[in-house]
Motif scaffolding. Sequence first.
Motif, PDB file in Angstrom:
ATOM      1  N   ILE A  43      -0.623  -6.829  -0.034  1.00  0.00           N
ATOM      2  CA  ILE A  43      -1.047  -6.264   1.240  1.00  0.00           C
ATOM      3  C   ILE A  43      -2.464  -6.774   1.495  1.00  0.00           C
ATOM      4  O   ILE A  43      -3.342  -6.628   0.641  1.00  0.00           O
ATOM      5  CB  ILE A  43      -1.061  -4.719   1.218  1.00  0.00           C
ATOM      6  N   VAL A  44      -2.689  -7.385   2.662  1.00  0.00           N
ATOM      7  CA  VAL A  44      -3.995  -7.950   3.020  1.00  0.00           C
ATOM      8  C   VAL A  44      -4.498  -7.222   4.259  1.00  0.00           C
ATOM      9  O   VAL A  44      -3.766  -7.087   5.236  1.00  0.00           O
ATOM     10  CB  VAL A  44      -3.876  -9.467   3.311  1.00  0.00           C
ATOM     11  N   TRP A  45      -5.751  -6.746   4.227  1.00  0.00           N
ATOM     12  CA  TRP A  45      -6.309  -6.031   5.375  1.00  0.00           C
ATOM     13  C   TRP A  45      -7.794  -6.343   5.513  1.00  0.00           C
ATOM     14  O   TRP A  45      -8.387  -6.981   4.671  1.00  0.00           O
ATOM     15  CB  TRP A  45      -6.073  -4.524   5.244  1.00  0.00           C
ATOM     16  N   GLY A  46      -8.364  -5.871   6.598  1.00  0.00           N
ATOM     17  CA  GLY A  46      -9.778  -6.082   6.891  1.00  0.00           C
ATOM     18  C   GLY A  46      -9.938  -7.057   8.045  1.00  0.00           C
ATOM     19  O   GLY A  46      -9.030  -7.845   8.324  1.00  0.00           O
ATOM     20  N   PRO A  47     -11.073  -7.015   8.737  1.00  0.00           N
ATOM     21  CA  PRO A  47     -11.295  -7.868   9.906  1.00  0.00           C
ATOM     22  C   PRO A  47     -11.086  -9.359   9.626  1.00  0.00           C
ATOM     23  O   PRO A  47     -10.583 -10.080  10.468  1.00  0.00           O
ATOM     24  CB  PRO A  47     -12.750  -7.591  10.288  1.00  0.00           C
ATOM     25  N   GLY A  49      -9.479 -10.325   6.690  1.00  0.00           N
ATOM     26  CA  GLY A  49      -8.517 -10.375   5.597  1.00  0.00           C
ATOM     27  C   GLY A  49      -9.188 -10.412   4.237  1.00  0.00           C
ATOM     28  O   GLY A  49      -8.684 -10.988   3.291  1.00  0.00           O
ATOM     29  N   GLN A  50     -10.341  -9.760   4.144  1.00  0.00           N
ATOM     30  CA  GLN A  50     -11.142  -9.839   2.932  1.00  0.00           C
ATOM     31  C   GLN A  50     -10.688  -8.904   1.821  1.00  0.00           C
ATOM     32  O   GLN A  50     -11.150  -9.021   0.697  1.00  0.00           O
ATOM     33  CB  GLN A  50     -12.621  -9.580   3.249  1.00  0.00           C
ATOM     34  N   SER A  51      -9.772  -7.988   2.102  1.00  0.00           N
ATOM     35  CA  SER A  51      -9.312  -7.045   1.088  1.00  0.00           C
ATOM     36  C   SER A  51      -7.820  -7.228   0.860  1.00  0.00           C
ATOM     37  O   SER A  51      -7.063  -7.472   1.801  1.00  0.00           O
ATOM     38  CB  SER A  51      -9.583  -5.611   1.536  1.00  0.00           C
ATOM     39  N   SER A  52      -7.416  -7.097  -0.392  1.00  0.00           N
ATOM     40  CA  SER A  52      -5.987  -7.215  -0.693  1.00  0.00           C
ATOM     41  C   SER A  52      -5.677  -6.515  -2.007  1.00  0.00           C
ATOM     42  O   SER A  52      -6.558  -6.283  -2.834  1.00  0.00           O
ATOM     43  CB  SER A  52      -5.559  -8.674  -0.772  1.00  0.00           C
ATOM     44  N   VAL A  53      -4.392  -6.191  -2.154  1.00  0.00           N
ATOM     45  CA  VAL A  53      -3.911  -5.598  -3.393  1.00  0.00           C
ATOM     46  C   VAL A  53      -2.436  -5.966  -3.537  1.00  0.00           C
ATOM     47  O   VAL A  53      -1.710  -6.041  -2.548  1.00  0.00           O
ATOM     48  CB  VAL A  53      -4.120  -4.063  -3.402  1.00  0.00           C
ATOM     49  N   ALA A  54      -2.013  -6.239  -4.755  1.00  0.00           N
ATOM     50  CA  ALA A  54      -0.598  -6.485  -5.043  1.00  0.00           C
ATOM     51  C   ALA A  54       0.006  -5.179  -5.556  1.00  0.00           C
ATOM     52  O   ALA A  54      -0.541  -4.557  -6.469  1.00  0.00           O
ATOM     53  CB  ALA A  54      -0.451  -7.589  -6.084  1.00  0.00           C
ATOM     54  N   LEU A  55       1.100  -4.759  -4.930  1.00  0.00           N
ATOM     55  CA  LEU A  55       1.774  -3.525  -5.312  1.00  0.00           C
ATOM     56  C   LEU A  55       3.219  -3.818  -5.684  1.00  0.00           C
ATOM     57  O   LEU A  55       3.830  -4.743  -5.135  1.00  0.00           O
ATOM     58  CB  LEU A  55       1.746  -2.524  -4.157  1.00  0.00           C
ATOM     59  N   PRO A  56       3.786  -3.012  -6.583  1.00  0.00           N
ATOM     60  CA  PRO A  56       5.196  -3.182  -6.924  1.00  0.00           C
ATOM     61  C   PRO A  56       6.082  -2.951  -5.697  1.00  0.00           C
ATOM     62  O   PRO A  56       5.764  -2.129  -4.830  1.00  0.00           O
ATOM     63  CB  PRO A  56       5.452  -2.116  -7.981  1.00  0.00           C
ATOM     64  N   ILE A  57       7.192  -3.652  -5.646  1.00  0.00           N
ATOM     65  CA  ILE A  57       8.113  -3.533  -4.518  1.00  0.00           C
ATOM     66  C   ILE A  57       8.564  -2.091  -4.322  1.00  0.00           C
ATOM     67  O   ILE A  57       8.691  -1.629  -3.183  1.00  0.00           O
ATOM     68  CB  ILE A  57       9.304  -4.487  -4.701  1.00  0.00           C
ATOM     69  N   ALA A  58       8.765  -1.345  -5.393  1.00  0.00           N
ATOM     70  CA  ALA A  58       9.205   0.053  -5.281  1.00  0.00           C
ATOM     71  C   ALA A  58       8.193   0.894  -4.513  1.00  0.00           C
ATOM     72  O   ALA A  58       8.574   1.758  -3.710  1.00  0.00           O
ATOM     73  CB  ALA A  58       9.453   0.646  -6.662  1.00  0.00           C
ATOM     74  N   GLU A  59       6.902   0.657  -4.721  1.00  0.00           N
ATOM     75  CA  GLU A  59       5.871   1.414  -4.001  1.00  0.00           C
ATOM     76  C   GLU A  59       5.849   1.043  -2.520  1.00  0.00           C
ATOM     77  O   GLU A  59       5.660   1.902  -1.661  1.00  0.00           O
ATOM     78  CB  GLU A  59       4.499   1.173  -4.626  1.00  0.00           C
ATOM     79  N   ILE A  60       6.053  -0.231  -2.222  1.00  0.00           N
ATOM     80  CA  ILE A  60       6.104  -0.670  -0.825  1.00  0.00           C
ATOM     81  C   ILE A  60       7.313  -0.065  -0.126  1.00  0.00           C
ATOM     82  O   ILE A  60       7.218   0.415   1.005  1.00  0.00           O
ATOM     83  CB  ILE A  60       6.142  -2.215  -0.739  1.00  0.00           C
TER      84      ILE A  60
END
Length: 73
Positions: A43-47, A49-60
């Motif tokens: 998941i990439v966010w911020g004006p 795209g400066q922030s991101s995190v990888a999450l398990p598919i189950a959490e998404i």
Amino acid sequence: MDITTHCARITGPVSYLNGGGCTLNIPIGPCLVERLGDQSIDIVWGPQGQSSVALPIAEIQAAQDHGHLVLLD
């Protein structure tokens, strides 16, 4: 590796652990969702795209099921 990217929106709490081990929420608003193989989604966010995190598919999937993550395309 095949990467699939979607425009999305965070509409409710989607939590992750930061580098210090604290639980934070991805801010409500626009984001990009990139599938990075079979086990995780970035998941990439911020004006800029400066922030991101990888999450398990189950959490998404749970975030989508609760309406906290909405794919826009």
